[in-house]
Design an enzyme around this catalytic site. Structure first.
Site, mmCIF file in Angstrom:
data_model
loop_
_atom_site.group_PDB
_atom_site.id
_atom_site.type_symbol
_atom_site.label_atom_id
_atom_site.label_comp_id
_atom_site.label_asym_id
_atom_site.label_seq_id
_atom_site.Cartn_x
_atom_site.Cartn_y
_atom_site.Cartn_z
ATOM 1 N N TRP A 103 0.835 -1.213 0.000
ATOM 2 C CA TRP A 103 0.000 0.000 0.000
ATOM 3 C C TRP A 103 0.862 1.252 0.000
ATOM 4 C CZ3 TRP A 103 -4.186 -1.449 -1.911
ATOM 5 C CH2 TRP A 103 -4.841 -2.619 -1.509
ATOM 6 N N ASP A 172 -1.685 6.792 6.067
ATOM 7 C CA ASP A 172 -2.733 5.867 5.651
ATOM 8 C C ASP A 172 -3.025 4.964 6.850
ATOM 9 O OD1 ASP A 172 -4.279 3.813 4.662
ATOM 10 O OD2 ASP A 172 -2.948 3.293 3.002
ATOM 11 N N LYS A 196 -12.163 -1.672 6.801
ATOM 12 C CA LYS A 196 -11.412 -2.553 7.687
ATOM 13 C C LYS A 196 -11.852 -2.362 9.141
ATOM 14 C CE LYS A 196 -8.355 -3.203 4.151
ATOM 15 N NZ LYS A 196 -7.693 -2.411 3.130
HETATM 16 C C1 LIG Z 1 -7.051 -1.986 2.120
HETATM 17 C C2 LIG Z 1 -6.043 -0.938 2.174
HETATM 18 C C3 LIG Z 1 -5.951 0.057 1.186
HETATM 19 C C4 LIG Z 1 -6.805 0.052 -0.064
HETATM 20 O O1 LIG Z 1 -8.102 0.451 0.227
HETATM 21 P P1 LIG Z 1 -9.181 0.661 -0.924
HETATM 22 O O2 LIG Z 1 -10.292 1.330 -0.172
HETATM 23 O O3 LIG Z 1 -9.534 -0.683 -1.455
HETATM 24 O O4 LIG Z 1 -8.601 1.533 -1.972
HETATM 25 C C5 LIG Z 1 -5.015 1.051 1.353
HETATM 26 N N1 LIG Z 1 -4.206 1.080 2.419
HETATM 27 C C6 LIG Z 1 -4.261 0.139 3.393
HETATM 28 C C7 LIG Z 1 -3.345 0.251 4.563
HETATM 29 C C8 LIG Z 1 -5.185 -0.886 3.301
HETATM 30 O O5 LIG Z 1 -5.241 -1.820 4.267
#
Ligand SMILES: *Cc1c(COP(=O)(O)O)cnc(C)c1O
Length: 359
Positions: A103, A172, A196
């Site tokens: 990511w 993030d 998540k």
């Molecule tokens: C799942 C995830 C993403 C991607 O998320 P999307 O909403 O599918 O674009 C980005 N960063 C992290 C840390 C993730 O766990």
């Protein structure tokens, strides 16, 4: 509510049954208004109240100061990989990134489209099995921001304490937001896809310090400017109504549980049960270095890929679902976000003991 299995999915992930029950009622008839929560105008009074309450709860839980804006956006966390540099990185400017997983790497790729990117640290050569400690990298003081991923969902690593730098932090937090208290003041921007640890897929929360909103170049399209959404309270266009509403329910659930300090305690206990099993049984091998271990995603391997396949198959049959590791690392991954029940972790540990004994 029908009987539920234990769902270790990394995302979309398990939600509290209370939240699902309430959502099921409101999807038929919201507060006796004779219509569903997903049929209402996003500009109606009852829906505006839903958004206001979600923002209020988020501010309360995360202790977000008034000089930060809270935005509810679409496009997933992945859209933020581009929106962050689009808004914060002018032509000829530089940003610093920590490459601690796929990511982060994807975010680096997008950022390179907009400015000069200094990758100050990478654990890619070691299958991203750790995150750096404070002294492991240097942040260029000329950088506009330092970008990192607080929890690396795929590898099961997590920053135990956040980097400190003289530039704003951008993070993030998709897979560990709301899992523990932290001070947001060193951060310029925090974002997280909801699916998540916060609710269903479809909404991405962005928390951005107000003074950073004016860095965006004039030629940036309207929808990609944070300023657009900040000025209109996330109502510039139709927001992801149902996802925001459900996030609101999850936030209420979290507040009633005692907030972030309480959930951190619970998360630590749950993760400790699993890591203890991994360390105690001479059969499983943790992927993450111990000092980088995540409280949210516990990654481990068995002696052979054949045994891993057998383990996952037998676990699934017992109602322990979603344990297959990400295709890029293989093995097993137990995602145990806020809403994942402790009984599920206990049941997995019991199964791990039996499986190790039988194999
Ligand atoms: C799942 C995830 C993403 C991607 O998320 P999307 O909403 O599918 O674009 C980005 N960063 C992290 C840390 C993730 O766990």
């Amino acid at each position: 509510m029908p009987e539920r299995i234990f769902n270790f999915s990394p995302g979309p992930a398990t939600l509290p049954p209370e939240v699902l029950r309430q959502a099921a009622r409101d999807i038929i008839n919201y507060r006796d208004l004779g219509m569903s929560i997903i049929e209402m105008s996003h500009r109606s009074k009852p829906f505006m109240a839903v958004v206001d309450e979600a923002e209020r709860l988020l501010r309360e839980l995360m202790d977000i100061p008034a000089n930060y804006k809270v935005l509810f956006l679409q496009g997933g966390a992945s859209t933020q990989f581009a929106m962050v540099p689009m808004n914060l990185l002018g032509a000829g400017q530089k940003a610093c990134y920590l490459n601690t997983g796929v990511w982060a790497k994807k975010a680096i790729k997008e950022a390179k489209l907009f400015g000069e990117i200094d990758v100050a640290y990478s654990s890619e050569g070691e299958t991203y099995n750790h995150v750096p400690a404070a002294g492991d990298y240097q942040v260029d003081p000329a950088a506009e921001y330092l970008y990192f991923v607080s929890n690396n969902t795929i590898y099961g690593t997590q920053f135990q304490s956040f980097p400190s730098a003289h530039v704003p932090l951008v993070c993030d937090m998709s897979s560990d937001i709301l899992s523990r208290p932290f001070d947001i003041r060193p951060f310029g921007l925090v974002f997280a896809g909801a699916q998540k640890n916060m609710g269903p897929a479809g909404v991405t929360v962005v928390i951005v310090r107000e003074d950073l909103l004016d860095r965006a170049p004039d030629n940036l399209p309207t929808m990609f400017k944070y300023r657009t959404h900040a000025d209109k309270g996330s109502m510039f266009n139709t927001p992801p109504c149902f996802a925001i509403y459900t996030v609101g329910l999850v936030l209420q659930w979290l507040r009633d549980l005692g907030g972030l300090a309480a959930i951190e305690r619970i998360n630590r206990e749950k993760a400790a049960l699993l890591y203890d099993a991994i360390d105690r049984l001479d059969f499983y091998r943790g992927h993450a270095r111990p000092e980088s271990r995540s409280l949210m995603n516990v990654t481990f391997n068995l002696p052979t890929p054949e045994l891993e396949a057998k383990f996952i198959k037998e676990a699934t049959a017992l109602g322990l679902d979603g344990l297959k590791g990400h295709r890029s690392v293989g093995g097993c991954r137990a995602s145990i976000y806020n809403a994942f029940p402790r009984q599920g972790v206990e049941k997995l540990v019991e199964f791990m003991e039996k499986f190790a004994g039988n194999n």
